[in-house]
Design an enzyme around this catalytic site. Structure first.
Site, mmCIF file in Angstrom:
data_model
loop_
_atom_site.group_PDB
_atom_site.id
_atom_site.type_symbol
_atom_site.label_atom_id
_atom_site.label_comp_id
_atom_site.label_asym_id
_atom_site.label_seq_id
_atom_site.Cartn_x
_atom_site.Cartn_y
_atom_site.Cartn_z
ATOM 1 N N GLU A 187 0.861 -1.177 0.000
ATOM 2 C CA GLU A 187 0.000 0.000 0.000
ATOM 3 C C GLU A 187 0.902 1.232 0.000
ATOM 4 O O GLU A 187 1.805 1.333 0.841
ATOM 5 C CB GLU A 187 -0.905 0.008 1.234
ATOM 6 C CG GLU A 187 -1.888 1.163 1.240
ATOM 7 C CD GLU A 187 -2.824 1.143 2.443
ATOM 8 O OE1 GLU A 187 -3.620 2.093 2.577
ATOM 9 O OE2 GLU A 187 -2.747 0.189 3.241
ATOM 10 N N ARG B 175 5.697 -12.879 9.823
ATOM 11 C CA ARG B 175 6.310 -11.595 9.517
ATOM 12 C C ARG B 175 7.623 -11.444 10.270
ATOM 13 O O ARG B 175 7.917 -12.184 11.222
ATOM 14 C CB ARG B 175 5.368 -10.448 9.895
ATOM 15 C CG ARG B 175 5.067 -10.369 11.382
ATOM 16 C CD ARG B 175 4.151 -9.210 11.721
ATOM 17 N NE ARG B 175 4.825 -7.941 11.496
ATOM 18 C CZ ARG B 175 4.222 -6.769 11.625
ATOM 19 N NH1 ARG B 175 2.931 -6.694 11.909
ATOM 20 N NH2 ARG B 175 4.895 -5.662 11.428
ATOM 21 N N LYS C 193 3.694 1.239 10.222
ATOM 22 C CA LYS C 193 3.789 2.434 9.372
ATOM 23 C C LYS C 193 3.226 3.659 10.090
ATOM 24 O O LYS C 193 3.741 4.771 9.923
ATOM 25 C CB LYS C 193 3.036 2.204 8.061
ATOM 26 C CG LYS C 193 3.824 1.460 7.009
ATOM 27 C CD LYS C 193 3.053 1.484 5.700
ATOM 28 C CE LYS C 193 3.770 0.705 4.618
ATOM 29 N NZ LYS C 193 2.989 0.695 3.365
#
Length: 558
Positions: A36, A262, A272
């Site tokens: 994104e 992850r 983020k």
């Protein structure tokens, strides 16, 4: 994996792919990296990049770059450009053109209409607060929306009104009609379209309704013919929804989603939102600040593509959540730079040394190897003059026991050349040492002396050196888990010593023309890189990448 070499590390995903190829399920592997564009990529994304692009390389397939641009108010062209640059810098190339989820907005809209016509989607006008209440909890089932049983015709008309901009944000959404009693909350009539009156960086003002991630992702994979849709474990509970959409729409192919753990790195945050907070509130100097765990920050810090790819190989791909020690990342860059960085001398806190028996005006050219382990690096010349600089910390007027550097009446060797002896200490009015007057032994170059030599120190000529600013970067946080204490902010864990600037450093003359992003080992100091943004010919700026050894554990008393 960092190459198409079949000897690269295997994992559960490579085993799945090899089984699929052997069974003839796929003739070519197609993966994708779908960021994104709402921030810069970080070290966690590097793992995903290496995995998705590495699989395509390994099995001679393709990997698409597709921007998940369904949330335009948080996205920007700056982020799009930075993401592409990071992928190229890591050494990967995507197949064909850059893709955007927005490329498929027309088709996604048609699929939304298909769901409505088949009685599997409806326009809901619950407020956001009511929707949360109706959704239920992990232990309680949800309740049906009072708008759930609207007719197909009414839903089509209302959805067209949404598209026409006749609803304000939050007044209406399109929801899939699945199961409000499902133990998987993601299946409780999820929102698939919402109203957003914002300009889109790719489609302009064409749309005022935007699909959400869960509705967009699987169908975009299907459009692109993705064979293995690989994501992190937090999307495991979303997989049934991913599959529900593919099963209930007229798609040409049905990709399969696979999840891996992850990357969790200690002394780091990778949210983020929190990284953006660090930037917006001025705790760091931009997304590419060398203290940031962003790929661009690591690059500016002096990390290499090879070191990051080797790091991703080293930590592997599993389904087990774990926290990787940041020292593993530091080991990878030390190993790379030890082999590939030329050596040089730079004095960070200069202390003047005058060689009283060295002829005034004489310049002696000292030849030094650029790499002690690799002759292919060649050699350089360091001018030796009467006046030199050494590190302030390399002198002690009252030396402690086992002192291995310069002190009054003691000898040290200047790196690559003569032995000197401190004869006199000069102080200023405040009592601070400002100069050492030393003698040098002209017969000591390259030979062992009969007298004791108290170690080796690096040096530069006072008149034949260049000014430099040296930025000593360290870990941004003092706590291994900056987010671990719920009673305080992660900002409370910021390391006040994460950046120390040495503004009066002096670098040897061979560094005068060093290009941005050139990496060096400063002898006895660590590994450094010429800053790619701030360095200029008349004022070199070096960033410390990492020390010669891990001193953090010792500093923390471990």
């Amino acid at each position: 994996m960092s190459s198409n070499d079949k000897t690269a590390p295997s994992n559960f995903i490579t085993q799945i792919i090899e089984a699929d190829l052997s069974a003839g399920k796929h003739s070519k592997i197609v993966t994708r990296f779908p960021p994104e564009p709402n921030g810069y990529l970080h070290i966690g994304h590097a793992k995903s990049i290496c995995l998705n692009f590495g699989l395509a390389e390994r099995y001679k397939g393709e990997c698409n770059l597709r921007f998940d641009d369904t949330n335009p108010e948080k996205e920007s062209q700056e982020y799009i450009d930075s993401i592409q640059e990071d992928i190229r810098w890591l050494g990967f190339r995507w197949a064909g053109k850059v893709h955007y989820a927005s490329d498929y907005f027309d088709q996604l809209y048609q699929w939304a209409l298909e769901l409505i016509r088949n009685g599997k989607a409806y326009v809901c006008q619950l407020t956001p607060e009511q929707m949360r209440e109706y959704r239920g909890s992990l232990t309680e089932p949800g309740k049906h929306s009072p708008y759930r049983d609207r007719s197909v015709e009414e839903n089509l008309a209302l959805f067209e009104q949404m598209r026409a901009g006749e609803f304000k944000e939050g007044e209406a959404v399109l929801r899939a009609k699945i199961d409000m009693a499902s133990p998987n909350i993601n299946l409780r009539d999820p929102i698939i379209y919402r109203v957003r009156h914002v300009h889109h960086h790719q489609t302009g003002n064409k749309w005022c309704i935007y699909p959400n991630y869960d509705f967009t992702h699987g169908q975009s994979d299907a459009i692109e013919g993705i064979t293995h849709s690989i994501c992190t474990l937090e999307f495991e509970d979303h997989r049934p929804l991913y599959e529900w959409f593919l099963d209930n729409l007229s798609v040409a192919c049905k990709p399969r989603q696979y999840e891996f753990a992850r990357l969790n790195l200690n002394y780091t945050v990778t949210s983020k939102r929190k990284l953006k907070q660090l930037v917006d509130e001025g705790h760091v100097n931009g997304w590419d600040d060398p203290r940031m765990p962003t790929i661009s920050g690591l690059r500016r810090r002096g990390y290499t593509p090879v070191s990051l790819r080797n790091f991703c190989d080293m930590i592997g791909v599993t389904r087990s959540e774990s926290v990787v020690d940041v020292s593993t990342l530091e080991f990878c860059i030390r190993e790379d730079l030890d082999a590939h960085a030329a050596r040089a001398m730079c004095v960070l806190q200069p202390l003047k040394v005058t060689l009283t028996n060295f002829p005034e005006g004489q310049v002696e050219q000292i030849t030094l190897p650029n790499h002690p382990k690799d002759d292919s690096f060649g050699s350089r010349v360091a001018p030796l003059t009467r006046e030199l600089y050494i590190e302030q910390e390399d002198f002690a007027e009252e030396p402690p026991k086992k002192w291995k550097r310069l002190a009054p009446g003691q000898h040290v060797r200047l790196r690559g050349t003569y032995v000197i002896k401190c004869e006199e200490v000069i102080k200023d009015a405040s009592g601070q040492v400002v100069e050492l007057r030393c003698s040098y032994d002209p017969a000591s170059a390259g030979v062992n002396t009969e007298y004791k030599v108290n170690g080796v120190v690096h040096w530069v000529s006072a008149s034949h050196s260049v000014p430099a600013e040296v930025r000593l970067y360290d870990r941004l946080f003092t706590e291994a888990d900056p987010e671990g204490d719920k009673d305080k902010s992660f900002l409370d864990c910021i390391n006040p010593e994460s950046l120390v600037v040495m503004s009066d450093a002096r670098a040897e003359l061979s560094l005068a023309d060093a290009s941005p992003e050139t990496r060096f080992q400063f002898e006895r100091q660590g590994y450094f890189v010429v800053d790619r943004r701030d360095s200029r010919p008349d004022r070199l700026v070096f960033n410390r990448t990492v020390g010669l050894r891990d001193s953090w554990a010792k500093q923390q008393g471990k």
